[in-house]
Design a protein around this motif. Structure first.
Motif, PDB file in Angstrom:
ATOM      1  N   TRP A 119     -65.900  24.583  23.466  1.00  0.00           N
ATOM      2  CA  TRP A 119     -66.016  24.353  24.906  1.00  0.00           C
ATOM      3  C   TRP A 119     -67.311  24.914  25.495  1.00  0.00           C
ATOM      4  N   ALA A 149     -60.646  21.123  14.415  1.00  0.00           N
ATOM      5  CA  ALA A 149     -60.934  20.239  15.555  1.00  0.00           C
ATOM      6  C   ALA A 149     -60.020  20.537  16.725  1.00  0.00           C
ATOM      7  N   LEU A 150     -60.599  20.494  17.910  1.00  0.00           N
ATOM      8  CA  LEU A 150     -59.820  20.577  19.136  1.00  0.00           C
ATOM      9  C   LEU A 150     -59.547  19.175  19.669  1.00  0.00           C
ATOM     10  N   TYR A 151     -60.534  18.282  19.570  1.00  0.00           N
ATOM     11  CA  TYR A 151     -60.322  16.874  19.891  1.00  0.00           C
ATOM     12  C   TYR A 151     -61.496  16.036  19.390  1.00  0.00           C
ATOM     13  N   VAL A 152     -61.243  14.728  19.304  1.00  0.00           N
ATOM     14  CA  VAL A 152     -62.260  13.751  18.904  1.00  0.00           C
ATOM     15  C   VAL A 152     -62.205  12.636  19.934  1.00  0.00           C
ATOM     16  N   GLU A 153     -63.373  12.225  20.453  1.00  0.00           N
ATOM     17  CA  GLU A 153     -63.385  11.119  21.413  1.00  0.00           C
ATOM     18  C   GLU A 153     -64.550  10.178  21.126  1.00  0.00           C
TER      19      GLU A 153
END
Length: 134
Positions: free
Chosen positions: A90, A17-21
């Protein structure tokens, strides 16, 4: 009391994971029930191969439709699911058919010395008889 553990298979080609939002990660970590979400959770992943596995811990649990079905058929009833969209590196590529899982009623600590453990190999369910460290 017996518990079952499900862990990500951390092979080299796995996704991360790079990020979770779009969801409260602290509530997920603590296993607190949450209200339903209006929008899917966005999970940005770094790709490592053609498709992600059916079970990821990235930093929250993400499962495919297939894995959710396996867990449901196995009688696992302490996971709250939220629809997720996996965004890849991305780019504009989005993967559907995944869920963020909120495990309700987690065990805060396991005494490994007083527990028996049976591993079923990479990618398989592990079974442990665990004793909580109190």
């Amino acid at each position: 009391m017996p518990y079952r553990l499900l862990r990500q298979d951390f092979r080299e080609e796995n996704w991360s994971a790079l990020y979770v939002e779009g969801i409260d990660l602290d509530a997920l970590r603590l296993g607190r029930p949450m209200a339903d979400l209006a929008a899917p959770v966005n999970v940005m992943l770094s790709a490592a191969g053609e498709e992600p596995s059916d079970f990821l811990e990235v930093p929250c649990i993400v499962v495919s439709n297939a894995m959710r079905g396996v867990l449901d058929r196995a009688g696992v009833d302490n996971i709250q699911y939220f629809k997720a969209e996996l965004r890849v590196d991305w780019s504009s590529r989005v993967l559907f058919g995944f869920w963020v899982g909120n495990v309700i009623g987690t065990v805060s600590c396991v005494d490994r010395l007083a527990s028996s453990f049976e591993s079923r190999g990479a990618g398989a369910l592990d079974r442990e008889e665990q004793h909580q460290d109190r």
